[in-house]
Write a protein that holds these residues in place. Structure first.
Motif, PDB file in Angstrom:
ATOM      1  N   ALA A   1     -64.276 115.901  18.212  1.00  0.00           N
ATOM      2  CA  ALA A   1     -63.086 116.236  19.000  1.00  0.00           C
ATOM      3  C   ALA A   1     -62.093 115.081  19.004  1.00  0.00           C
ATOM      4  CB  ALA A   1     -63.483 116.601  20.425  1.00  0.00           C
ATOM      5  N   SER A   2     -62.589 113.853  19.030  1.00  0.00           N
ATOM      6  CA  SER A   2     -61.691 112.703  19.088  1.00  0.00           C
ATOM      7  C   SER A   2     -60.867 112.550  17.819  1.00  0.00           C
ATOM      8  CB  SER A   2     -62.482 111.423  19.353  1.00  0.00           C
ATOM      9  OG  SER A   2     -63.213 111.017  18.209  1.00  0.00           O
TER      10      SER A   2
ATOM     11  N   ARG B   1     -59.318 114.827  16.353  1.00  0.00           N
ATOM     12  CA  ARG B   1     -58.160 115.726  16.451  1.00  0.00           C
ATOM     13  C   ARG B   1     -57.266 115.386  17.645  1.00  0.00           C
ATOM     14  NH1 ARG B   1     -62.581 119.008  15.515  1.00  0.00           N
ATOM     15  NH2 ARG B   1     -62.645 119.642  17.678  1.00  0.00           N
ATOM     16  N   ALA B   2     -57.602 114.335  18.362  1.00  0.00           N
ATOM     17  CA  ALA B   2     -56.848 113.984  19.564  1.00  0.00           C
ATOM     18  C   ALA B   2     -55.474 113.439  19.193  1.00  0.00           C
ATOM     19  CB  ALA B   2     -57.616 112.955  20.380  1.00  0.00           C
ATOM     20  N   ARG B   3     -54.498 113.753  20.044  1.00  0.00           N
ATOM     21  CA  ARG B   3     -53.135 113.241  19.885  1.00  0.00           C
ATOM     22  C   ARG B   3     -52.838 112.331  21.064  1.00  0.00           C
ATOM     23  NH1 ARG B   3     -49.900 118.239  20.590  1.00  0.00           N
ATOM     24  NH2 ARG B   3     -51.539 118.493  22.100  1.00  0.00           N
TER      25      ARG B   3
ATOM     26  N   GLU C   1     -50.550 112.545  23.066  1.00  0.00           N
ATOM     27  CA  GLU C   1     -50.170 113.389  24.199  1.00  0.00           C
ATOM     28  C   GLU C   1     -51.388 113.902  24.966  1.00  0.00           C
ATOM     29  OE1 GLU C   1     -49.042 114.169  20.945  1.00  0.00           O
ATOM     30  OE2 GLU C   1     -47.304 112.903  21.260  1.00  0.00           O
ATOM     31  N   ASP C   2     -52.575 113.875  24.332  1.00  0.00           N
ATOM     32  CA  ASP C   2     -53.802 114.314  24.993  1.00  0.00           C
ATOM     33  C   ASP C   2     -54.371 113.257  25.928  1.00  0.00           C
ATOM     34  OD1 ASP C   2     -53.702 116.707  23.528  1.00  0.00           O
ATOM     35  OD2 ASP C   2     -54.873 115.848  21.880  1.00  0.00           O
ATOM     36  N   VAL C   3     -53.917 112.029  25.775  1.00  0.00           N
ATOM     37  CA  VAL C   3     -54.413 110.906  26.574  1.00  0.00           C
ATOM     38  C   VAL C   3     -53.648 110.880  27.901  1.00  0.00           C
ATOM     39  CG1 VAL C   3     -54.627 108.388  26.644  1.00  0.00           C
ATOM     40  CG2 VAL C   3     -54.952 109.624  24.489  1.00  0.00           C
ATOM     41  N   PRO C   4     -54.348 110.616  29.011  1.00  0.00           N
ATOM     42  CA  PRO C   4     -53.637 110.517  30.285  1.00  0.00           C
ATOM     43  C   PRO C   4     -52.527 109.461  30.200  1.00  0.00           C
ATOM     44  CG  PRO C   4     -56.003 110.521  30.647  1.00  0.00           C
ATOM     45  CD  PRO C   4     -55.788 110.427  29.167  1.00  0.00           C
TER      46      PRO C   4
ATOM     47  N   ARG D   1     -52.126 105.493  28.010  1.00  0.00           N
ATOM     48  CA  ARG D   1     -51.370 105.390  26.760  1.00  0.00           C
ATOM     49  C   ARG D   1     -50.905 103.975  26.432  1.00  0.00           C
ATOM     50  NH1 ARG D   1     -47.790 110.879  27.471  1.00  0.00           N
ATOM     51  NH2 ARG D   1     -49.594 112.251  27.640  1.00  0.00           N
TER      52      ARG D   1
END
Length: 65
Positions: free
Chosen positions: A42-43, A45-47, A49-52, A56
């Motif tokens: 899953a990580s 594919r993370a963007r 914008e997916d991070v709190p 960031r």
């Protein structure tokens, strides 16, 4: 693309050159490895914008894409 049970069996019984880990890992530990592999998948594919938002700046400081 494979179900979680497939990975559990591979970890338990081995596959190809990979040895079996049933005698070294408890069933709970083997399921934890499956969960870890899924988290790694899953990580990938993370963007950003997916991070709190509060996390960031730290990622950007460390050179995240």
């Amino acid at each position: 693309q494979y179900p979680n049970g497939y990975y559990y069996v591979v970890i338990s019984e081995g596959y190809g050159l990979m040895p079996a880990y049933a005698e070294k890992l408890t069933p709970e530990q083997r399921w934890a490895v499956v969960a870890y592999v899924r988290a790694l998948q899953a990580s990938q594919r993370a963007r950003l914008e997916d991070v709190p938002p509060e996390a960031r700046p730290l990622l950007l400081k460390e050179g995240a894409p």
